[in-house]
Design a protein around this motif. Structure first.
Motif, mmCIF file in Angstrom:
data_model
loop_
_atom_site.group_PDB
_atom_site.id
_atom_site.type_symbol
_atom_site.label_atom_id
_atom_site.label_comp_id
_atom_site.label_asym_id
_atom_site.label_seq_id
_atom_site.Cartn_x
_atom_site.Cartn_y
_atom_site.Cartn_z
ATOM 1 N N ASP A 18 0.817 -1.216 0.000
ATOM 2 C CA ASP A 18 0.000 0.000 0.000
ATOM 3 C C ASP A 18 0.851 1.267 0.000
ATOM 4 O O ASP A 18 0.449 2.301 -0.528
ATOM 5 C CB ASP A 18 -0.910 0.041 1.236
ATOM 6 N N ALA A 19 2.038 1.170 0.604
ATOM 7 C CA ALA A 19 2.909 2.350 0.690
ATOM 8 C C ALA A 19 3.340 2.833 -0.688
ATOM 9 O O ALA A 19 3.691 4.000 -0.856
ATOM 10 C CB ALA A 19 4.140 2.032 1.535
ATOM 11 N N PHE A 20 3.299 1.927 -1.671
ATOM 12 C CA PHE A 20 3.845 2.265 -2.985
ATOM 13 C C PHE A 20 2.764 2.542 -4.031
ATOM 14 O O PHE A 20 3.043 2.544 -5.227
ATOM 15 C CB PHE A 20 4.761 1.127 -3.461
ATOM 16 N N ARG A 21 1.540 2.737 -3.566
ATOM 17 C CA ARG A 21 0.458 2.997 -4.534
ATOM 18 C C ARG A 21 0.665 4.309 -5.284
ATOM 19 O O ARG A 21 0.206 4.479 -6.401
ATOM 20 C CB ARG A 21 -0.890 3.043 -3.821
ATOM 21 N N VAL A 72 5.944 7.242 5.075
ATOM 22 C CA VAL A 72 7.177 7.774 5.684
ATOM 23 C C VAL A 72 6.824 8.546 6.961
ATOM 24 O O VAL A 72 7.450 8.352 8.015
ATOM 25 C CB VAL A 72 7.925 8.695 4.683
ATOM 26 N N GLY A 73 5.806 9.393 6.869
ATOM 27 C CA GLY A 73 5.396 10.181 8.034
ATOM 28 C C GLY A 73 4.906 9.308 9.178
ATOM 29 O O GLY A 73 5.242 9.536 10.342
ATOM 30 N N ASP A 131 14.570 2.070 1.773
ATOM 31 C CA ASP A 131 13.847 3.138 1.080
ATOM 32 C C ASP A 131 13.932 4.448 1.862
ATOM 33 O O ASP A 131 14.003 5.516 1.285
ATOM 34 C CB ASP A 131 12.385 2.742 0.862
ATOM 35 N N PHE A 132 13.883 4.322 3.177
ATOM 36 C CA PHE A 132 14.076 5.522 4.006
ATOM 37 C C PHE A 132 14.570 5.121 5.381
ATOM 38 O O PHE A 132 14.547 3.940 5.757
ATOM 39 C CB PHE A 132 12.808 6.376 4.085
ATOM 40 N N ILE A 133 15.052 6.120 6.105
ATOM 41 C CA ILE A 133 15.618 5.919 7.440
ATOM 42 C C ILE A 133 14.892 6.848 8.409
ATOM 43 O O ILE A 133 14.672 8.027 8.093
ATOM 44 C CB ILE A 133 17.131 6.276 7.458
ATOM 45 N N VAL A 134 14.549 6.316 9.575
ATOM 46 C CA VAL A 134 13.957 7.142 10.634
ATOM 47 C C VAL A 134 14.997 7.335 11.745
ATOM 48 O O VAL A 134 15.594 6.357 12.214
ATOM 49 C CB VAL A 134 12.687 6.480 11.217
ATOM 50 N N LEU A 135 15.212 8.591 12.094
ATOM 51 C CA LEU A 135 16.092 8.908 13.215
ATOM 52 C C LEU A 135 15.203 9.171 14.426
ATOM 53 O O LEU A 135 14.442 10.142 14.445
ATOM 54 C CB LEU A 135 16.948 10.142 12.927
ATOM 55 N N ALA A 136 15.295 8.305 15.428
ATOM 56 C CA ALA A 136 14.416 8.391 16.594
ATOM 57 C C ALA A 136 15.209 8.793 17.832
ATOM 58 O O ALA A 136 16.318 8.295 18.055
ATOM 59 C CB ALA A 136 13.738 7.040 16.825
ATOM 60 N N GLY A 137 14.641 9.696 18.609
ATOM 61 C CA GLY A 137 15.277 10.091 19.869
ATOM 62 C C GLY A 137 16.437 11.039 19.659
ATOM 63 O O GLY A 137 16.507 11.760 18.665
ATOM 64 N N GLU A 138 17.339 11.001 20.623
ATOM 65 C CA GLU A 138 18.464 11.943 20.628
ATOM 66 C C GLU A 138 19.713 11.221 21.097
ATOM 67 O O GLU A 138 19.678 10.447 22.060
ATOM 68 C CB GLU A 138 18.130 13.099 21.590
#
Lengths: 403, 111
Positions: free
Chosen positions: A26-29, A38-39, A99-106
């Motif tokens: 579904d992400a690639f529709r 991504v969000g 496909d993408f990277i999430v940077l979480a926290g600090e």
């Protein structure tokens, strides 16, 4: 869907641990669903998660399919939260296995993100903070032993979380009009480095190749040949910039480049490799406009762009700060403003010629980035969804909802 | 038949490298092409490296083209597959895809 990795990575900056996650079909529709995915991933893994992403067609043979984007966690519509990534950063990210990277926290210790071969890690590097953005790129490429590593470099202004900081792509600035570097600085992330050595599968490679050439030729017939940045702004068409002009340079897959390299530390006609830092690759039209408007010469503009890039500062904001009173505008005045971190406001959207306002319609800009296409090129040729879909389908193996 | 080059026409778009990988493996990858982009981006010094059957490694540098090299001078860095370990260019059976892909006619074919 073909032409995507089907997975994204998350790095927990506090612990340094990384994880991989599958993406549903579904992400690639289409661009809207991809941007939504991504969000959602950025929000799911951390409050205020920051995402660095390729686009659906990044790295394809669709003309100017170089783009990726950073999605800031701040509030507001998508066009005010997206920083384009041009050059080779989007393509290297897609070829890295994510496909993408999430940077979480600090992060507790300053460091940089390092991605290659499906591996995602935080490399602690306290010494890198405080150095200029060029030195960060040089240090990472040297430490990891590969000159083709693409680096989103955060300069001292990003470390200080200034609103008018600017992300630097390897050595050059111009994409970040939203002060996105501060989003990295708040997390103690000094840079984001990626090298792609994987592969991306296509449904029908030869058909995709043929259709992309057909589309490109139709564009060429309308555009003619690019002269570099002077094809996009008359401000660099005169003798001043002409005397400094070395060569035009394209981002990945672009047949009509908007980038011009200007040499200020050696003769522009020198083609051999003699010195490491002879000049600057310019494509930030609003910055050039603003620096010229305060009275700087072409050479002073290029020197100022170098100084701002090293600091990771938005030249538009810095030029405005220097131009608003104080001593006579000069390179020295720009450097003094950079040293004092003078310039508090981000450039905002009310400047012409940047990537953000390439289209009259903000939604076209957002769609273009989610597709992985350069807004500046596609605004020039016209965002023809039918033509894009015809080229994309043999790569992806399925139709997309482009609107 | 051989490939010829106009080094200063190159704009570093990398389409030749990707087109070559499509031909070889049917995928986009920087690991299998016979032609690779070499770039010292900070100095704006860039060109191509070709592994040719008839001329050895050909360096397409801004200051000129040199063939018959034993080392590439531009392997794409130690993290990438060195040019000497790659398959040599087979000229795509007479219709080289890098020539078709190049948007600025930096690469052409000579009989």
């Amino acid at each position: 869907m073909r032409f995507m990795n089907g997975r994204y990575g998350v790095i927990d900056l506090a612990s340094g641990e990384s994880s991989e996650h599958e993406l549903s079909e579904d992400a690639f529709r289409g661009p809207s669903s991809y941007l939504s995915a991504v969000g959602s991933a950025a929000r799911e893994h951390a409050a205020g998660g920051l995402a660095v992403s390729s686009g659906l067609l990044t790295c394809s043979l669709t003309p100017a399919a170089c783009a990726g984007f950073v999605l800031s966690p701040r509030e507001g519509p998508a066009e005010e939260r997206m920083c384009p990534l041009t050059g080779y950063i989007g393509t290297e990210l897609k070829l890295s296995g994510f496909d993408f990277i999430v940077l979480a926290g600090e992060s507790k210790v300053p460091g940089y993100i390092w991605i290659r071969d499906g591996i995602l890690e935080l490399v602690p590097s306290p010494a890198i903070v405080g150095s200029d953005s060029w030195k960060r790129t040089d240090t990472i490429r040297k430490d990891q032993g590969d000159k083709r590593i693409q680096v989103i470099s955060v300069g001292p202004w990003g470390d200080s979380c200034l609103a008018s900081s600017q992300l630097v792509m390897n050595y050059w600035g111009g994409e970040d009009a939203i002060g996105c570097a501060a989003d990295f600085g708040r997390r103690s992330v000094a840079a984001f480095a990626v090298r792609g050595m994987g592969e991306i599968e296509l449904e029908e490679p030869e058909e995709h190749f043929s259709r992309s050439l057909e589309l490109r030729e139709s564009h060429r017939a309308a555009l003619g040949e690019s002269t570099g940045l002077s094809s996009f702004t008359e401000k660099v068409a005169g003798e001043g910039f002409g005397a400094l002009f070395h060569r035009k340079v394209a981002c990945y897959g672009c047949p009509y480049p908007c980038r011009s390299y200007y040499k200020v530390f050696e003769d522009a006609d020198v083609m051999a490799l003699k010195i490491d830092e002879p000049g600057h690759l310019a494509y930030d039209i609003p910055a050039i406009d603003e620096l010229l408007s305060i009275g700087l010469t072409a050479r002073e503009v290029v020197l100022s762009l170098i100084a701002c890039a090293k600091a990771g500062a938005d030249p538009v904001s810095v030029a405005r700060a220097v131009g608003d009173g104080g001593p006579q505008p000069s390179v020295e005045a720009i450097q003094a403003a950079l040293a004092s971190e003078k310039a508090t406001d981000a450039r905002g959207s009310a400047v012409e010629g940047g990537f953000t306002d390439a289209f009259a319609n903000a939604s076209d800009y957002v769609v273009c980035l989610a597709l992985g296409l350069c807004p500046r090129y596609w605004a020039r040729v016209g965002l023809n969804f039918g033509a894009i879909s015809r080229v994309a389908e043999p790569a992806t193996g399925s139709g997309m909802e482009l609107r | 038949m051989r490939l010829t080059f106009q080094p200063l026409a190159c704009i570093a778009c990398d389409l030749c490298e990707v087109a070559c990988s499509l031909r070889r493996d049917g995928v986009v990858t920087p690991m299998s092409s016979s032609i690779i982009l070499h770039s010292e981006d900070k100095a704006n010094y860039f060109g191509l490296v070709l592994k040719s059957r008839s001329e050895g490694v050909v360096l397409v540098r801004p200051e000129g083209v040199v063939s018959g090299q034993e080392s590439s001078g531009g392997s794409g860095g130690p993290g990438a597959k060195p040019i000497l370990l790659r398959e040599p260019c087979d000229l795509c059976d007479g219709d080289p895809m890098c020539v078709r892909a190049c948007p600025v006619r930096c690469i052409s074919v000579e009989d």
